[in-house]
Design a protein around this motif. Structure first.
Motif, short mmCIF file in Angstrom:
data_model
loop_
_atom_site.label_atom_id
_atom_site.label_comp_id
_atom_site.label_asym_id
_atom_site.label_seq_id
_atom_site.Cartn_x
_atom_site.Cartn_y
_atom_site.Cartn_z
N LEU B 405 0.82 -1.20 0.00
CA LEU B 405 0.00 0.00 0.00
C LEU B 405 0.86 1.26 0.00
CD1 LEU B 405 -3.11 0.07 0.12
CD2 LEU B 405 -2.82 1.08 2.37
N ALA B 406 1.99 1.18 0.69
CA ALA B 406 2.81 2.37 0.82
C ALA B 406 3.74 2.56 -0.37
CB ALA B 406 3.63 2.29 2.10
N CYS B 407 3.56 1.73 -1.38
CA CYS B 407 4.36 1.94 -2.59
C CYS B 407 4.08 3.34 -3.12
CB CYS B 407 3.97 0.92 -3.65
SG CYS B 407 4.30 1.47 -5.31
N PRO B 408 5.12 4.11 -3.34
CA PRO B 408 4.88 5.49 -3.75
C PRO B 408 4.45 5.56 -5.20
CG PRO B 408 7.21 5.08 -3.64
CD PRO B 408 6.54 3.79 -3.28
N CYS B 409 3.42 4.79 -5.53
CA CYS B 409 2.99 4.72 -6.92
C CYS B 409 2.47 6.06 -7.41
CB CYS B 409 1.92 3.66 -7.08
SG CYS B 409 2.54 2.01 -6.74
N ALA B 410 1.73 6.71 -6.53
CA ALA B 410 1.18 7.99 -6.92
C ALA B 410 2.32 8.94 -7.28
CB ALA B 410 0.35 8.57 -5.80
N MET B 411 3.38 8.83 -6.48
CA MET B 411 4.56 9.63 -6.73
C MET B 411 5.15 9.25 -8.09
SD MET B 411 7.62 9.69 -4.06
CE MET B 411 6.83 10.00 -2.53
N ALA B 412 5.12 7.94 -8.33
CA ALA B 412 5.78 7.43 -9.53
C ALA B 412 5.11 7.91 -10.80
CB ALA B 412 5.80 5.91 -9.50
N PHE B 413 3.82 8.15 -10.77
CA PHE B 413 3.25 8.69 -12.02
C PHE B 413 2.92 10.17 -11.91
CE2 PHE B 413 -1.24 9.35 -11.59
CZ PHE B 413 -1.64 8.50 -10.58
N GLY B 414 2.84 10.68 -10.67
CA GLY B 414 2.58 12.11 -10.51
C GLY B 414 3.71 12.96 -11.07
N SER B 688 0.79 12.37 -1.88
CA SER B 688 1.08 10.94 -1.79
C SER B 688 1.65 10.57 -0.42
CB SER B 688 1.98 10.51 -2.95
OG SER B 688 3.29 10.39 -2.55
N ILE B 689 2.34 11.51 0.23
CA ILE B 689 2.85 11.23 1.58
C ILE B 689 1.67 11.09 2.57
CG2 ILE B 689 4.06 12.26 3.54
CD1 ILE B 689 6.00 11.14 1.63
N VAL B 690 0.74 12.01 2.46
CA VAL B 690 -0.43 11.96 3.35
C VAL B 690 -1.15 10.63 3.16
CG1 VAL B 690 -2.72 12.91 3.76
CG2 VAL B 690 -0.75 14.44 3.51
N TYR B 691 -1.33 10.28 1.90
CA TYR B 691 -2.02 9.03 1.58
C TYR B 691 -1.27 7.83 2.16
CZ TYR B 691 -2.82 4.93 -1.30
OH TYR B 691 -3.03 3.65 -1.73
N ASN B 692 0.05 7.88 2.04
CA ASN B 692 0.85 6.76 2.52
C ASN B 692 0.78 6.62 4.03
OD1 ASN B 692 2.30 5.19 0.47
ND2 ASN B 692 2.92 7.20 -0.24
N ILE B 693 0.77 7.75 4.71
CA ILE B 693 0.72 7.68 6.17
C ILE B 693 -0.63 7.10 6.61
CG2 ILE B 693 0.61 9.08 8.27
CD1 ILE B 693 2.75 10.88 6.97
N VAL B 694 -1.71 7.64 6.02
CA VAL B 694 -3.05 7.17 6.38
C VAL B 694 -3.19 5.69 6.04
CG1 VAL B 694 -5.51 7.37 5.87
CG2 VAL B 694 -4.10 9.43 6.13
N ILE B 715 -8.51 6.63 -5.52
CA ILE B 715 -8.77 7.98 -5.00
C ILE B 715 -7.47 8.78 -4.97
CG2 ILE B 715 -9.37 9.25 -2.90
CD1 ILE B 715 -11.57 7.27 -2.43
N SER B 716 -6.42 8.14 -4.49
CA SER B 716 -5.15 8.88 -4.45
C SER B 716 -4.67 9.22 -5.86
CB SER B 716 -4.10 8.09 -3.68
OG SER B 716 -3.56 7.09 -4.50
N SER B 717 -4.84 8.26 -6.80
CA SER B 717 -4.44 8.57 -8.18
C SER B 717 -5.25 9.72 -8.72
CB SER B 717 -4.64 7.37 -9.09
OG SER B 717 -4.36 6.19 -8.43
N GLY B 718 -6.55 9.69 -8.41
CA GLY B 718 -7.45 10.75 -8.88
C GLY B 718 -6.99 12.10 -8.37
N PHE B 719 -6.59 12.14 -7.10
CA PHE B 719 -6.10 13.40 -6.55
C PHE B 719 -4.87 13.90 -7.30
CE2 PHE B 719 -8.40 13.12 -2.39
CZ PHE B 719 -8.88 14.41 -2.45
N ILE B 720 -3.95 12.97 -7.58
CA ILE B 720 -2.72 13.35 -8.26
C ILE B 720 -3.04 13.87 -9.67
CG2 ILE B 720 -0.56 12.47 -9.21
CD1 ILE B 720 -0.26 12.34 -6.34
N LEU B 721 -3.92 13.14 -10.36
CA LEU B 721 -4.30 13.58 -11.71
C LEU B 721 -4.90 14.97 -11.68
CD1 LEU B 721 -5.93 10.37 -13.23
CD2 LEU B 721 -3.91 11.55 -14.05
N LEU B 722 -5.82 15.16 -10.73
CA LEU B 722 -6.52 16.44 -10.61
C LEU B 722 -5.51 17.55 -10.28
CD1 LEU B 722 -9.52 17.39 -10.58
CD2 LEU B 722 -9.33 17.43 -8.09
#
Lengths: 64, 730
Positions: B405-414, B688-694, B715-722
């Motif tokens: 879950l904590a994979c910084p994937c959002a970071m990776a595509f953000g 993505s850090i906030v998401y990872n902590i939660v 949801i986290s991906s959506g946030f990053i896209l937005l």
């Protein structure tokens, strides 16, 4: 629910069909140039003018 | 008049070499045996494409002629060996487009195309697998049970296999490369999540209980791939621009050879030249080898090579360097040195040697992902150790859930997404950028080095004043009559200065141009002469003499670009140190320094390419802005190199950024774009850090099952896209 046993293999076959089609299209160069073909449809299909006449009718060179 | 000036720069274009057997081998495309590729200049719209492509079928043997507007390339295909490329090239050039053949080994675009196709297929496979896995997972989340549920689970497993073994390959390669360099990149966590998640889910599948993460993982890998693909595409556009003075043009020369008992100049490859050979160079062409001038005096433009703004004059018997452009008539040279032995060739070798040495910086998201990775692993390890005594199975499952879950994937595509938006914005402003590193580096710049000729000043002289201030149109017409054919830069400046409605006076006779002495002619019984006037050093002036009496005097200068002062001002206000590094004369540099209000001690003249590079290397966090071959080494030594419009090809290849317009003020906007890109990436990282902590806390407390993950991750991906989209819109 029994219909699922037909629908699922069908979905997979269809999916792989599209995958193969996509790979084929990429190899054929369908996605190499996304810009020019859009302009090409605007060409006149059958210009009976010779090359010289064609050049005469265009004043594009001056504009450049 | 301006049209004469531009076409004269091209000189006579001779493409007959393309059809010689030796050359065909070099230029024929690797795709098909009868195909050549050219860079094409001047194609802007459908009309241009139609004009060129309508030649297809009108010329003998021409089977296909295809323009690619995106890459500025033209593909030419012949029916069989016996037809020639030259007439086709000539026909296209006659339509008003300029062509530059691309050598097979230089065809980077072709390589890029192959890479692009591979990436596209990977994307397609990822999309098909991920969407089908998601469909099955949906049924599971909706409550499918029994045999059907287990079938769906196995199908997800099967569909994840191509993702794991094929789609994720670039990540494995990136991970391995980073490990070899003893670094952790963002690929590390991606690999750990996709492989670890697979093993974890597969074990659970066999056991028949526990969570499966195939859907979330496949979805993420697809998102990361597509965002990286977008970034790559934007960076790729650098390849579709080519500079002046193509290196390719140095690879051939007309050598005096004996053919059928006749001595003629025929095209030969430069590598076959040897000292003592006689070569012919035509007006507007680049001198391909060092040599001694055998024909009468000639005039040369060395500004691309050395930064010297004045045209050089060489008389019979004097040495001429490879890489300079012949301005006047045809010239015959006796070769003294070729290829690597010439100064220009040596420069090219040096550039080749030092290319790729530029330090790759670790970007913001790589640094963050390292910190994240280390903390996630220590927390997971700690949790495993503490909870082992209570329940080993629970401890293992929860700590693994944390890692996935904590994979910084959002970071990776953000990050690539934010970068590709910024690259696009920069492109709209007129910048072509080789690598998105530029944004990070630009914000660190402390000192800026400028080249002078062609960068701060325009290329070519400009008339700044005339004496007397009012002259009749008749006099200007006489001036024009004397200057109409001259290739001297001053003549070109005069032609640009004289209004287009004035036509050259007819009736001049005995018009004669003597190199170094101006042009003279006879008109209405008097002798008219255009010649240089001695004035204070650093300035240039010419006058029209009528029977040795001055009629009018023109004062000329290298004009300083208006935007130069604006840019220097804003750079100075950002606290940057500004220097000028020039190969031009001390007087010229001092004049420009004075005009720009720079201290003369920071403006250096008469520098060789190596001097420039050394000076840049001696400083830290450097930005070099230039255009000439003599700036190319400095581009490589600087942290960042910006080539301005009209740059030569060598410079363009070693620069990181290519500014398409002459407006230097745009460089200020690039700083602004970088700052925004940086902010956007930071914001994405925060999300993505906030998401990872939660998510991480949730995973450890046991709240996270695949269903929750399937909701949380999109949801986290959506946030990053937005966030990326909003950040790029403003």
């Amino acid at each position: 629910m029994n219909i699922l046993y037909l629908a699922i293999p069908l979905a997979i076959v269809l999916g792989s069909f599209f995958a193969v089609g996509f790979i084929w299209a990429v190899h054929r160069g369908q996605f190499d140039d996304l810009e020019t073909p859009g302009h090409r449809i605007l060409f006149e299909e059958n210009t009976n003018l010779g090359r010289e006449d064609f050049l005469k009718t265009t004043n594009h060179q001056e504009k450049l | 008049m301006s049209q004469i000036a531009t076409s004269s720069n091209l000189g006579v274009r001779d493409f007959s070499y393309l059809d010689l057997p030796d050359f065909r081998q070099q230029y024929l495309s690797s795709d098909t045996a009868l195909q050549m590729r050219f860079f094409v200049d001047g194609v802007k719209c459908s009309r241009c494409i139609e004009k060129i492509e309508s030649l297809e079928g009108q010329l003998p043997g021409l089977t296909s002629l295809r323009v690619n507007l995106g890459t500025h390339q033209l593909e030419m295909q012949l029916q069989s060996e016996q037809f020639k490329f030259e007439p086709v090239v000539k026909a296209v050039e006659k339509l008003g487009f300029t062509l530059q053949p691309i050598q097979r080994k230089e065809d980077l675009q072709q390589l890029a195309k192959i890479g692009d196709r591979r990436d596209l297929i990977r994307l397609g496979v990822a999309a098909i697998c991920a969407s089908n896995i998601m469909m099955f997972s949906f049924a599971l989340y909706a409550g499918a049970t029994g045999a059907l549920a287990s079938l769906f689970q196995w199908l997800s497993f099967g569909l994840y296999l191509p993702v794991l073994t094929y789609v994720a390959l670039p990540f494995y390669q990136g991970f391995y490369k980073a490990l070899r360099d003893r670094q952790l990149s963002i690929d590390g966590p991606i690999v750990i999540a996709s492989v670890g998640g697979f093993i974890f889910s597969a074990v659970n599948l066999v056991r028949g209980e526990g969570s499966l993460y195939f859907d979330s993982l496949a979805g993420f890998l697809f998102l990361i791939q597509i965002s990286r693909f977008l970034q790559k595409r934007m960076q790729r556009s650098f390849l579709s621009f080519h500079g002046k003075l193509p290196i390719e043009s140095l690879s051939r020369a007309r050598k005096l050879s004996t053919l059928d008992d006749n001595e003629r100049f025929v095209w030969t490859m430069s590598e076959r030249l040897s000292p003592g050979d006689l070569i012919l160079v035509k007006q507007g062409e680049v001198i391909p080898a060092d040599g001694v001038l055998m024909s009468e005096g000639c005039r040369l433009d060395a500004s691309f090579l050395t930064g010297e703004s004045c045209a050089l004059v060489r008389n019979q018997g004097m040495a001429i360097e490879a890489g300079v452009i012949l301005l006047s008539g045809d010239a015959v040279l006796k070769v003294t040195a070729v290829a690597g032995q010439t100064q220009f060739g040596n420069l090219l070798i040096k550039i080749q040697e030092s290319s790729g040495q530029k330090v790759k910086i670790q970007n913001l998201s790589d640094r963050w992902s390292q910190i994240l990775l280390i903390s996630v692993f220590s927390i997971a390890g700690l949790f495993l150790a503490l909870a082992w005594s209570t329940s080993p199975a629970m401890a293992l499952e929860r700590s693994l859930a944390l890692i996935i879950l904590a994979c910084p994937c959002a970071m990776a595509f953000g990050t690539p997404l934010a970068l590709s938006f910024s690259l696009r914005r920069a492109f709209e402003k007129g910048f072509v950028i080789k690598s998105a590193d530029v944004f990070d580096k630009l914000l660190e710049i402390k000192s800026v080095f400028f080249d002078k000729t062609g960068t701060l000043t325009g290329r070519g002289l400009k008339v700044v004043s005339i004496e007397p201030a009012n002259v009749s149109a008749e006099v200007l017409a006489q001036v024009l009559a004397l200057q109409v054919v001259s290739k001297h830069p001053i003549a070109e400046a005069l032609r640009r200065y004289i209004p287009e409605n004035i036509l050259p006076t007819s009736g001049f006779s005995e018009v004669e141009e003597r190199i170094g002495q101006g042009v003279s002619g006879r008109y209405a019984g008097s002798i008219y002469k255009m010649a240089g006037v001695m004035v204070a050093s650093g300035a240039k002036a010419v006058a029209l003499y009528k029977d040795e009496q001055v009629v009018v005097q023109f004062n000329l200068q290298d004009p300083l670009l208006d935007s130069a002062a604006v840019l220097l001002h804003s750079l100075a206000s950002r606290g940057m140190q500004i220097s000028i590094l020039s190969g031009d004369s001390v007087e010229e540099v001092a004049r420009v320094a004075k005009q720009l209000g720079l201290s003369v001690s920071r403006c250096l003249a008469r520098l060789s390419p190596q001097d420039k590079a050394n000076l840049v290397q001696g400083d830290q966090q450097t930005l070099m802005i230039g255009d000439g071959a003599n700036d190319a080494l400095a581009f490589q030594q600087a942290d960042l190199g910006i080539a301005v419009s009209g740059s030569v090809e060598v410079a363009l290849r070693s620069a990181d950024v290519y500014l398409l317009s002459e407006d230097l003020g745009k460089i200020d906007e690039l700083f602004e774009i970088s700052r925004r890109a940086h902010n956007l990436i930071r914001r994405n990282l925060h999300i993505s850090i906030v998401y990872n902590i939660v998510g991480g806390i949730g995973a450890l407390l046991g709240f996270v099952n695949p269903f929750v993950a399937a909701i949380l991750m999109p949801i986290s991906s959506g946030f990053i896209l937005l966030s990326s989209w909003l950040g790029s819109r403003k």
